[in-house]
Design a protein around this motif. Structure first.
Motif, PDB file in Angstrom:
ATOM      1  N   PHE A  28      17.126 -11.927  73.837  1.00 52.81           N
ATOM      2  CA  PHE A  28      16.733 -11.442  72.574  1.00 52.81           C
ATOM      3  C   PHE A  28      15.498 -10.170  71.827  1.00 52.81           C
ATOM      4  CE2 PHE A  28      19.368 -14.956  72.065  1.00 52.81           C
ATOM      5  CZ  PHE A  28      20.050 -14.380  71.252  1.00 52.81           C
ATOM      6  N   SER A  29      14.767 -10.816  72.681  1.00 55.99           N
ATOM      7  CA  SER A  29      13.203  -9.644  72.344  1.00 55.99           C
ATOM      8  C   SER A  29      12.943  -8.663  72.897  1.00 55.99           C
ATOM      9  CB  SER A  29      12.464 -11.356  71.579  1.00 55.99           C
ATOM     10  OG  SER A  29      12.041 -11.770  72.937  1.00 55.99           O
ATOM     11  N   ASP A 334      20.948 -20.988  71.915  1.00 52.38           N
ATOM     12  CA  ASP A 334      20.354 -19.438  72.577  1.00 52.38           C
ATOM     13  C   ASP A 334      19.467 -18.949  72.848  1.00 52.38           C
ATOM     14  OD1 ASP A 334      23.079 -19.611  73.007  1.00 52.38           O
ATOM     15  OD2 ASP A 334      23.921 -18.398  71.426  1.00 52.38           O
ATOM     16  N   LEU A 335      18.277 -20.199  72.667  1.00 53.62           N
ATOM     17  CA  LEU A 335      17.022 -20.343  73.167  1.00 53.62           C
ATOM     18  C   LEU A 335      16.074 -19.859  74.286  1.00 53.62           C
ATOM     19  CD1 LEU A 335      15.019 -21.824  69.886  1.00 53.62           C
ATOM     20  CD2 LEU A 335      14.797 -19.448  70.258  1.00 53.62           C
ATOM     21  N   ALA A 483      17.922  -8.960  67.249  1.00 54.58           N
ATOM     22  CA  ALA A 483      18.494 -10.633  66.957  1.00 54.58           C
ATOM     23  C   ALA A 483      20.425 -10.542  66.920  1.00 54.58           C
ATOM     24  CB  ALA A 483      18.158 -11.496  65.969  1.00 54.58           C
ATOM     25  N   GLN A 487      22.483 -10.480  70.046  1.00 54.81           N
ATOM     26  CA  GLN A 487      24.003 -11.704  70.401  1.00 54.81           C
ATOM     27  C   GLN A 487      24.847 -11.209  70.461  1.00 54.81           C
ATOM     28  OE1 GLN A 487      23.910 -14.773  70.226  1.00 54.81           O
ATOM     29  NE2 GLN A 487      25.330 -15.605  69.551  1.00 54.81           N
ATOM     30  N   CYS A 508      17.952 -19.082  64.607  1.00 55.95           N
ATOM     31  CA  CYS A 508      17.227 -20.038  64.871  1.00 55.95           C
ATOM     32  C   CYS A 508      16.310 -19.280  65.902  1.00 55.95           C
ATOM     33  CB  CYS A 508      17.825 -20.844  66.408  1.00 55.95           C
ATOM     34  SG  CYS A 508      18.392 -22.438  65.562  1.00 55.95           S
ATOM     35  N   ASN A 509      16.425 -17.852  66.553  1.00 56.61           N
ATOM     36  CA  ASN A 509      15.555 -16.851  67.840  1.00 56.61           C
ATOM     37  C   ASN A 509      15.106 -15.957  65.887  1.00 56.61           C
ATOM     38  OD1 ASN A 509      15.963 -16.116  70.854  1.00 56.61           O
ATOM     39  ND2 ASN A 509      18.348 -16.764  69.132  1.00 56.61           N
ATOM     40  N   GLU A 513      11.052 -16.286  66.224  1.00 57.95           N
ATOM     41  CA  GLU A 513      10.047 -15.474  66.863  1.00 57.95           C
ATOM     42  C   GLU A 513       8.318 -15.394  66.483  1.00 57.95           C
ATOM     43  OE1 GLU A 513      10.299 -10.922  68.722  1.00 57.95           O
ATOM     44  OE2 GLU A 513      11.821 -12.789  68.595  1.00 57.95           O
TER      45      GLU A 513
END
Length: 961
Positions: A28-29, A334-335, A483, A487, A508-509, A513
C-alpha cells in the motif's frame, strides 16, 4: 507468491517469496512519498519560479514506452518456464525474424511505432530465453532422477535463505509436526551407489522436528510464519544457518508438487538426524547482516509481546515471533505488506537521505544530503549503497527486489538530473528483474507489489487531486488516495488467492500509516547501533515499540469486527468478477463525492456492514433464526457446537480446527459469555480453535476428558486456558448440571482406573481456584453425582470423547463426540436405558464406523453432522447417511448446508435451519404409541426411566432443571 509446494504445504509458507505473497499482502505505501500526488504546497525555501515548477498531475503525459516491453517479457517468461524446448525454439526464431523485418522497415520509414513493436518482440524473446534456461536447470543433473526414485543420498547444500519454523497446519484430527524449511542449492550429490556428481540445482529442504518441552521462549518465538505452537527440540542448529553457508546432510529426495515449482526436489531430513555438518561458512557480508538482524532481535527482547513480535518484521521482515493469531489479524486487515518488507521501508530510509524523490533534483530538495552539501551524483551513489545494503539485510524477497530496483533506477535518474522517471523506473525494474529471475513472473507477491506501486504512481495522484478539489486536506487526500488505489488494483488478486474481500483494509491502513514511519526509522536506528552500542539500541527499540504496538492494536481491532471481510468467489473467475465490479464502482464513487449527503449515507452503511450489530444482522440475514436452541458451526473438518443458555450466553462443545471460524460463528450467534466450554477430546480438529472461542468472551470453566493421548495438544489447551485465566475441570461421568433452561449429564468416558492420580490431568492455573465440579457460579447442579464404577474404555483419543446428554425446551440432544464402535457399544452397555433422542450429533463426522445397535436405539428425529466441504476422508459416509434416513431421521450436514441451527420445542415441534439458503426443514413428530401398549417405563431425557408418582419425583430430583 510462488506456486505452492505441496510437499511442504502442510508446514505453511516455505520461502520469503511465499510469505510476501500471502493473500492480502498489497504494497500500500510503496512510493507514497515517491509519487507526485497532487499539488504540493510551496515551501518557504522556494521562490516563485520553483513553486510554479512543482510537479502536478496534469504536467504532461506519462512515459509509457517501457511498459509494453516489460509486460511482454513478463508474460513470455511465465509461459516459457515449463514449456517444451522445441516449441520455444520455433516460437523464438519466428519472433526474432519478425522483429528483424519490423526493424528494417522502421529504419527505412523512421517509424517510432514499428521500433516499439520490435522492442516488444525482442523483450519477449529475451524473457522466454531466460526462463527456458532457468527452467532447464530443474531438469538437469541427477536430482530430478533421485527425486523420482525417492532415493536416499548424501548431499552438499548451499543455504539460499534463512531457515525458519513453518507454521503448523491441521490435517484431519492431527496437527502436523513442526518442521524447519528453507530453500537451498544442491552443489554435490553422493548417490547410493557411490557416484559423485557436481550440480547446481535448487531444492526445498524440510527437517521435521521432535516436539520438546515448551517454555515461555518457545511459546513466543515459534508461532509465526516460521512457527507452530512452540519451539521444537533440536531446531536451533538448523535455524542458526545463514544464507551462503554450505552444509552436508543425509536426506531422502521427493518430487516437488506441483511439478511446475521452482525447485527440482524436496529433501527430507530425518527428525532424529544429527545437526548439519558445516563445510563452508557464510560470506562476511551475510555474517554481518545476520549479526545486525540478531542485534535487533536482542534489542527488542524486553518489549511487550506484540511489539516484540512486530518490530523485527516491520524493519527487516523477521517474523519469527509473530503468533498465528496476530498473523491472522494482519491478513484479515490486509496489513501483511508491512511484515513483507515492502518498498515503503526503502522509501522511508531514502527519504531521510534525499527527501521526497519528486523534489530531489530541485533547489528546494530536502533530506540530509543537501544539509551536508552533497552533490546530486554523490547523493545517488550513497543512496545506491543504502539500497544494496537494504537488500542484503532484508533478504531478496520479491517486494524487496522490486523496491531496490526501482530505487536504484530512480537514483540513477537523480544523478543524471532527469525528472519524472518513476513510472519508467518501475517498468525498467520489472523488465530487469524478470530477465534476472524469471520465476518472479509467476510470483503472486511480485504481482501484488508491482500492481500496488503502479496504482500509487498512476491512480493515486488523480484521486488525490479529486479529493483536494472537494476541500480535503492535502496530506489526508494523499494517504486516502494511496490506500484506496492500492486496494482497488490488488483486491482482485487477493480474491483469486483467498476467495475473500476485505472491508476494513483502507481504514486500517490509514490508521496504521501514521505509525509506520516512526517504527521503521527508529527500528533501523536500533539495527544500525546494535553491534556497537547495545544499550542505545535497546532504548531506540523501546521507542519504536510504541508505534509497533499501535499497528498491532489496529490489526487486532479491525480483524475482530464481524464484517472485516466477506466471502467472494475464488480463482481467476472471481478475480475478474471483482475487477469488473471495481471498474463499475469507481465512477459511482466519483459521483457520490459530489453529493455530501450520499457520501455520509454510504459511510454509515459501510460502518453498519463492518460492525454488524447482532439484532440488525439477524433481521437482514435471517441468521441465526429466532429461538435457536443448538447451533452447529461451519468450522471445516471438525466440531464446534453451541447450546443457547440465555441472552448472549451459551454452552460451547468443541471449537473446531480454526480459531477465526469459531470466533466468527460465536459473533454471529451474539455469544459473549460461555458458562462452560467442553472439549470432548484433544484432537486438533476439536481444540485448535480454542483461542477463537476465548477471544473477548467471559468463560466460566473449561471441561475436558481425563485421557491425554496427545500430550502436545493437551499442553496447548492448558496454556490457552491459563493465559485467559480459565479454570480446567475433568469431565466426571454421572455429573448433572444446568445453566438457565439447559440441563446436561455426562455419560462418557468412564472414571479413570484406580491407579490414576490427579497429576495425570491438566493442572489448572495456580492463581485460579478450581470450581467444585458440582457447584460453580456459572452452573447450579442438583447435588453431587455418584460416579459409576470404573468401566472399560477402548484405546484411542476418539474413544475418550466426552459424551453429553442435553435437555432443552423439552427436547433431548445427544452429543457423541468422536466415539468409535467399541466405545459406542460400551456406552450402550453402561447406559442400557439410553433410548430415543430428538437430536443426535452423529459421531466422528458421520464416518462409516458406527454401531448399528446404538443408532437403532437412539432413532433420532434430526441428525446433524459436522464435516468439512471436500474433505479427503469421505465424511459423511453414504452408509451412515442411508442408515439414518432409513430410520426416518432428517439429516443436515455442514459440508453442504453450512452452519445448522435447531429450533422449536417439545410442544411447537422441531426444525433445522441452515445458513446456506436460509432454508427451514421441519422434523416429523415421533409417533406416540397407544396407552394400552405403553409399558411400566417411559423415556425421560433420552434414557428409559421408571414411571409413577413416587418414582417420578425421584427422577425429577436427579434430572430436573
Amino acid at each position: 507468491m510462488t506456486i505452492p509446494r505441496a510437499p511442504a504445504s502442510a508446514y505453511g509458507p516455505t520461502s520469503p517469496g511465499q510469505a510476501d505473497s500471502s493473500p492480502g499482502r498489497a504494497d500500500f505505501s510503496t512510493a507514497v512519498s515517491a509519487a507526485p500526488v497532487g499539488p504540493v504546497e510551496p515551501t518557504g525555501e522556494a521562490g516563485p519560479e520553483a513553486q510554479r515548477s512543482v510537479v502536478s498531475p496534469g504536467e504532461g503525459p506519462a512515459d509509457l514506452r517501457l511498459v509494453a516491453p516489460a509486460l511482454a517479457a513478463w508474460g513470455a517468461a511465465a509461459l516459457a518456464l515449463d514449456a517444451p524446448v522445441h516449441l520455444l525454439v520455433l516460437t523464438g526464431a519466428g519472433a526474432l525474424v519478425l522483429a528483424g523485418l519490423v526493424l528494417s522497415r522502421a529504419v527505412r520509414r523512421r517509424a517510432g511505432t514499428l521500433v516499439a513493436v520490435a522492442a516488444v518482440l525482442l523483450c519477449a524473446v529475451a524473457g522466454a530465453a531466460s526462463a527456458a534456461l532457468q527452467g532447464a536447470d530443474l531438469r538437469r543433473g541427477p536430482v530430478p532422477r533421485l527425486a523420482h526414485e525417492y532415493a536416499q543420498a548424501t548431499v552438499e547444500l548451499e543455504v539460499a535463505e534463512d531457515p525458519h519454523l513453518a507454521r503448523q497446519r491441521v490435517r484431519g484430527a492431527q496437527r502436523m509436526p513442526p518442521a524447519v524449511v528453507f530453500d537451498a542449492e544442491v552443489r554435490r550429490v553422493t548417490a547410493p551407489d557411490g557416484a559423485v556428481t557436481i550440480a547446481r540445482t535448487p531444492v526445498l529442504v524440510v527437517v521435521p522436528q521432535r516436539q520438546g518441552r515448551q517454555g515461555e521462549e518457545g511459546r513466543q518465538e515459534g508461532q509465526g510464519r516460521e512457527g507452530g505452537r512452540g519451539t521444537a527440540a533440536g531446531s536451533g542448529a538448523w535455524r542458526a544457518l545463514l544464507p551462503s553457508t554450505r552444509i552436508r546432510v543425509e536426506a531422502r529426495f521427493a518430487p516437488p508438487l506441483p511439478p511446475g515449482d521452482r525447485t527440482a526436489a524436496v529433501l527430507r531430513v530425518a527428525a532424529d538426524a544429527p545437526p548439519p555438518r558445516r563445510i563452508g561458512g557464510p560470506t562476511p557480508l551475510q555474517r554481518f547482516a545476520g549479526s545486525l538482524r540478531a542485534g535487533l532481535r536482542h534489542a527488542s527482547e524486553d518489549l511487550r509481546p506484540d511489539a516484540r513480535a512486530l518490530l523485527p518484521g516491520l524493519v527487516v521482515g523477521d517474523t519469527s515471533r509473530v503468533t498465528p493469531e496476530l498473523d491472522d489479524a494482519f491478513r484479515a486487515t490486509d496489513l501483511t505488506h508491512l511484515l513483507a518488507v515492502s518498498g515503503s521501508n526503502l522509501t522511508i530510509v531514502l527519504a531521510l537521505l534525499i527527501g521526497p524523490p519528486h523534489l530531489a533534483v530541485r533547489a528546494e530538495r530536502r533530506g540530509i544530503a543537501p544539509r551536508l552539501g552533497l552533490s546530486l551524483r554523490t547523493t545517488a551513489v550513497i543512496g545506491g549503497a543504502v539500497a544494496l545494503a537494504f537488500v542484503v539485510v532484508c533478504r531478496p524477497d520479491p517486494s524487496v527486489l522490486r523496491a531496490a530496483a526501482c530505487g536504484l533506477i530512480t537514483l540513477l535518474a537523480i544523478g543524471s538530473g532527469r525528472r519524472r522517471t518513476l513510472l519508467p523506473a518501475l517498468a525498467a525494474a520489472v523488465l530487469l528483474l524478470v530477465l534476472y529471475d524469471p520465476w518472479l513472473a509467476r510470483s503472486y507477491g511480485f504481482l501484488l507489489s508491482v500492481l500496488a506501486t503502479g496504482a500509487l504512481l498512476t491512480l493515486a495522484p488523480r484521486w488525490s487531486a479529486a479529493l483536494q478539489r472537494r476541500r480535503f486536506p492535502p496530506r489526508l487526500a494523499e494517504v486516502i488516495a494511496a490506500a484506496a488505489a492500492a486496494q482497488a488494483v490488488c483486491a482482485p488478486v487477493i480474491a483469486v488467492l483467498a476467495a475473500r474481500v476485505g472491508l476494513v483494509a483502507v481504514p486500517c491502513n490509514l490508521l496504521a500509516e501514521v505509525a509506520v514511519a516512526p517504527a521503521t526509522v527508529l527500528g533501523f536506528a536500533a539495527l544500525a547501533v546494535a553491534p556497537v552500542l547495545p544499550p542505545l539500541a535497546t532504548a531506540l527499540a523501546w521507542c519504536a515499540g510504541w508505534p509497533a504496538e499501535w499497528i498491532a492494536v489496529i490489526a487486532r481491532t479491525g480483524a475482530a469486527l464481524p464484517g472485516a471481510e466477506f466471502g467472494w468467489p475464488g480463482g481467476w473467475a472471481g478475480g475478474f468478477l471483482l475487477a469488473a465490479a471495481t471498474v463499475v464502482l469507481v465512477p459511482v464513487a466519483r459521483t457520490l463525492l459530489r453529493r455530501r449527503g450520499l457520501c455520509v449515507a454510504c459511510a454509515l452503511l459501510l460502518v453498519v456492514l463492518v460492525v454488524r450489530p447482532a439484532p440488525l444482522s439477524r433481521i437482514v440475514t435471517g441468521w441465526p433464526p429466532p429461538g435457536w436452541l443448538l447451533a452447529v458451526c461451519d468450522v471445516g473438518q471438525g466440531d464446534g457446537l453451541v447450546l443457547a443458555t440465555g441472552p448472549g450466553s451459551a454452552l460451547v462443545v468443541d471449537t473446531g480446527p480454526d480459531p477465526r471460524a469459531m470466533d466468527r460463528c460465536l459473533q454471529k450467534l451474539d455469544v459473549r459469555r460461555i458458562p462452560l466450554l467442553v472439549l470432548t477430546h484433544f484432537h486438533a480438529d476439536h481444540v485448535d480453535g480454542l483461542t477463537g472461542a476465548l477471544r473477548g468472551r467471559s468463560v466460566g470453566a473449561l471441561e475436558t476428558t481425563t485421557r491425554e493421548d496427545l500430550p502436545d495438544q493437551a499442553a496447548f489447551v492448558r496454556k490457552a486456558a491459563a493465559a485467559h485465566g480459565v479454570p480446567m475441570l475433568p469431565a466426571v461421568p454421572g455429573e448433572r448440571r444446568r445453566t438457565g433452561p439447559v440441563t446436561w449429564e455426562v455419560l462418557w468416558p468412564p472414571p479413570p482406573p484406580p491407579t490414576w492420580t490427579p497429576g495425570a490431568f491438566p493442572a489448572p492455573d495456580a492463581a485460579s481456584p478450581v470450581p467444585d465440579p458440582t457447584s460453580t457460579p456459572a452452573e447450579q447442579a442438583d447435588g453431587p453425582p455418584t460416579p459409576p464404577p470404573t468401566g472399560f474404555m477402548p484405546e484411542g483419543p476418539n474413544n475418550a470423547s466426552v459424551t453429553l446428554l442435553v435437555r432443552t425446551a423439552g427436547l433431548t440432544v445427544l452429543l457423541l463426540g468422536d466415539l468409535e464402535p467399541p466405545a459406542q457399544q460400551a456406552l450402550l452397555a453402561a447406559h442400557p436405558g439410553l433410548r430415543a433422542v430428538d437430536v443426535l450429533k452423529v459421531a466422528h463426522h458421520g464416518s462409516a464406523y458406527q454401531d448399528p445397535a446404538l443408532m437403532g436405539a437412539l432413532a433420532p428425529r434430526l441428525a446433524v453432522i459436522s464435516a468439512g466441504a471436500g474433505n479427503t476422508y469421505g465424511h459423511p459416509a453414504p452408509s451412515t447417511l442411508a442408515a439414518l434416513r432409513s430410520q426416518g431421521a432428517r439429516v443436515l450436514r455442514t459440508d453442504t448446508d453450512g452452519a445448522i441451527a435447531v429450533t422449536g420445542s417439545a410442544t411447537t415441534g422441531l426444525a433445522g435451519v441452515t445458513s446456506n439458503g436460509r432454508r427451514r426443514y421441519p422434523v416429523r413428530r415421533r409417533p406416540v404409541p397407544p396407552r394400552s401398549m405403553r409399558g411400566p417405563t417411559g423415556v425421560r431425557d433420552g434414557i428409559r426411566r421408571p414411571t409413577g408418582s413416587g418414582r417420578r419425583r425421584r427422577a425429577r430430583v436427579c434430572t430436573s432443571a
